[in-house]
Design a protein around this motif. Structure first.
Motif, PDB file in Angstrom:
ATOM      1  N   TYR A  20       4.602  -2.250   9.194  1.00  0.00           N
ATOM      2  CA  TYR A  20       4.099  -3.486   8.594  1.00  0.00           C
ATOM      3  C   TYR A  20       4.603  -4.706   9.376  1.00  0.00           C
ATOM      4  CZ  TYR A  20       3.673   0.089   5.066  1.00  0.00           C
ATOM      5  OH  TYR A  20       3.391   1.271   4.425  1.00  0.00           O
ATOM      6  N   PRO A  78      -8.060   2.759   5.828  1.00  0.00           N
ATOM      7  CA  PRO A  78      -6.777   2.102   5.544  1.00  0.00           C
ATOM      8  C   PRO A  78      -6.171   1.352   6.721  1.00  0.00           C
ATOM      9  CG  PRO A  78      -6.815   4.292   4.582  1.00  0.00           C
ATOM     10  CD  PRO A  78      -8.027   4.185   5.455  1.00  0.00           C
ATOM     11  N   TRP A  79      -6.185   1.937   7.914  1.00  0.00           N
ATOM     12  CA  TRP A  79      -5.532   1.270   9.038  1.00  0.00           C
ATOM     13  C   TRP A  79      -6.245  -0.020   9.420  1.00  0.00           C
ATOM     14  CZ3 TRP A  79      -3.265   5.198  13.125  1.00  0.00           C
ATOM     15  CH2 TRP A  79      -2.326   6.003  12.476  1.00  0.00           C
ATOM     16  N   ALA A  81      -8.170  -1.853   7.281  1.00  0.00           N
ATOM     17  CA  ALA A  81      -8.010  -2.790   6.164  1.00  0.00           C
ATOM     18  C   ALA A  81      -6.597  -3.355   6.117  1.00  0.00           C
ATOM     19  CB  ALA A  81      -8.339  -2.090   4.845  1.00  0.00           C
ATOM     20  N   LEU A  82      -5.588  -2.523   6.333  1.00  0.00           N
ATOM     21  CA  LEU A  82      -4.200  -2.985   6.312  1.00  0.00           C
ATOM     22  C   LEU A  82      -3.952  -4.008   7.416  1.00  0.00           C
ATOM     23  CD1 LEU A  82      -1.237  -2.854   5.412  1.00  0.00           C
ATOM     24  CD2 LEU A  82      -0.964  -0.851   6.901  1.00  0.00           C
ATOM     25  N   THR A  83      -4.437  -3.716   8.611  1.00  0.00           N
ATOM     26  CA  THR A  83      -4.237  -4.636   9.736  1.00  0.00           C
ATOM     27  C   THR A  83      -4.881  -5.981   9.460  1.00  0.00           C
ATOM     28  OG1 THR A  83      -4.218  -2.744  11.255  1.00  0.00           O
ATOM     29  CG2 THR A  83      -4.539  -4.918  12.221  1.00  0.00           C
ATOM     30  N   ILE A  98       1.614  -0.587  -1.172  1.00  0.00           N
ATOM     31  CA  ILE A  98       1.339   0.788  -0.760  1.00  0.00           C
ATOM     32  C   ILE A  98       2.282   1.768  -1.452  1.00  0.00           C
ATOM     33  CG2 ILE A  98       1.408   2.369   1.225  1.00  0.00           C
ATOM     34  CD1 ILE A  98       0.273   0.098   2.908  1.00  0.00           C
ATOM     35  N   GLU A 155      -8.598  -5.731   0.129  1.00  0.00           N
ATOM     36  CA  GLU A 155      -8.438  -4.774   1.231  1.00  0.00           C
ATOM     37  C   GLU A 155      -7.277  -3.831   0.962  1.00  0.00           C
ATOM     38  OE1 GLU A 155     -10.068  -7.012   5.200  1.00  0.00           O
ATOM     39  OE2 GLU A 155      -8.173  -7.738   4.343  1.00  0.00           O
ATOM     40  N   MET A 156      -6.208  -4.338   0.354  1.00  0.00           N
ATOM     41  CA  MET A 156      -5.077  -3.477   0.034  1.00  0.00           C
ATOM     42  C   MET A 156      -5.436  -2.438  -1.025  1.00  0.00           C
ATOM     43  SD  MET A 156      -2.733  -4.191   2.100  1.00  0.00           S
ATOM     44  CE  MET A 156      -1.603  -3.028   1.352  1.00  0.00           C
ATOM     45  N   VAL A 159      -6.762   0.320   0.912  1.00  0.00           N
ATOM     46  CA  VAL A 159      -5.675   1.037   1.576  1.00  0.00           C
ATOM     47  C   VAL A 159      -4.995   2.000   0.606  1.00  0.00           C
ATOM     48  CG1 VAL A 159      -3.475   0.816   2.778  1.00  0.00           C
ATOM     49  CG2 VAL A 159      -5.281  -0.865   3.187  1.00  0.00           C
ATOM     50  N   TYR A 163      -4.967   6.070   0.862  1.00  0.00           N
ATOM     51  CA  TYR A 163      -3.726   6.832   0.991  1.00  0.00           C
ATOM     52  C   TYR A 163      -3.515   7.770  -0.194  1.00  0.00           C
ATOM     53  CZ  TYR A 163      -2.085   4.085   5.004  1.00  0.00           C
ATOM     54  OH  TYR A 163      -1.931   3.517   6.241  1.00  0.00           O
TER      55      TYR A 163
END
Length: 291
Positions: A20, A78-79, A81-83, A98, A155-156, A159, A163
């Motif tokens: 993160y 997820p990758w 959206a997280l970014t 998360i 977005e989170m 994610v 996950y």
């Protein structure tokens, strides 16, 4: 835990706690598509010889749909959206949200045909975990940049859902196939799909700190972390390995405070305690019984 297992556990806790922070540095130069393309390409290529040596791809032929679904749920969405979300949210907040994955996993499992025997302890943990999420989200929305944070929080949600869904797919459809084959496929698949966009968005200038962050993300937090995961599961089993998810958020919050001067407020601590404490209680639930 013996000494080897303890070292693996601590290594994995750090390697899955600092992404993160590293993403914060990387997005200074790289778009989400380019960053994820690099990370999946490097990680997949380094792990490829291991999967080939284990002849891990042949068994996947009969599980194509499950592998594709896992790739999309665990890495593809997820990758990215997280970014993108970390353009707005702090690295510590992203990690704490998360941490709610085990709680959400229980809810999804019950909603998709598995009765969860939570009991009083598990039900209490579920409620506490959700309260922790509400505390963090409510604080973020009430902050001065609250309206701008809403898309990032959405977005989170993607994610956390991804996950939570990924392990469900593994447990229900991919338990009997080699893990290395699934992981390499789920890394190289997005790398190929994202290549046209990722290369087109390659920056004209790359900050040295961003380049270092991407390399650490790709080599240490992806490749070495997965190898440590395999080794830790072999040492202590998959159930005890999941305890590492309670360490990652603390590492992320501390790293964000030290390197990015992200504040650790009473809300942060309360949210962390509720989410992690709730997840621990949920993990003490009874066995899952198919409906």
């Amino acid at each position: 835990m013996n000494r080897r297992a303890l070292m693996l556990f601590l290594t994995l806790g750090v390697l899955w706690g600092i992404p993160y922070l590293l993403i914060k540095y990387a997005i200074v130069s790289f778009t989400p598509a380019t960053l994820v393309m690099i990370r999946t390409t490097v990680g997949g290529l380094i792990l490829l010889p291991l999967a080939l040596r284990q002849n891990a791809f042949r068994p996947l032929r009969h599980h194509r749909r499950a592998v594709v679904a896992y790739t999309i749920a665990e890495i593809g969405i997820p990758w990215l959206a997280l970014t993108h979300a970390e353009h707005t949210l702090s690295s510590g907040l992203a990690a704490l949200l998360i941490a709610a994955v085990p709680v959400v996993g229980v809810i999804l499992s019950a909603a998709t045909g598995h009765r969860e025997h939570l009991g009083v302890t598990g039900s209490l943990g579920l409620a506490i975990g959700l309260i922790g999420v509400a505390l963090l989200v409510g604080r973020e929305i009430q902050a001065p940049t609250g309206p701008d944070a809403i898309p990032a929080l959405a977005e989170m949600v993607l994610v956390v859902l991804g996950y939570a869904i990924g392990p469900m797919i593994i447990a229900r459809h991919l338990q009997d196939v080699p893990s290395s084959g699934v992981i390499v496929t789920s890394l190289l698949g997005p790398a190929v799909v994202l290549a046209p966009v990722g290369l087109a968005q390659w920056p004209d200038h790359v900050e040295p700190s961003a380049l270092v962050a991407v390399l650490v993300l790709s080599v240490l937090c992806t490749t070495v972390a997965f190898l440590a995961l395999f080794a830790l599961v072999a040492e202590v089993g998959s159930v005890r390995t999941t305890v590492v998810t309670y360490v990652n958020p603390a590492v992320a919050v501390i790293a964000g405070a030290v390197f990015l001067a992200e504040p650790i407020t009473g809300w942060t601590i309360a949210g962390f305690v509720c989410i992690v404490g709730g997840s621990i209680l949920v993990h003490r639930r009874g066995p899952v019984t198919p409906a």
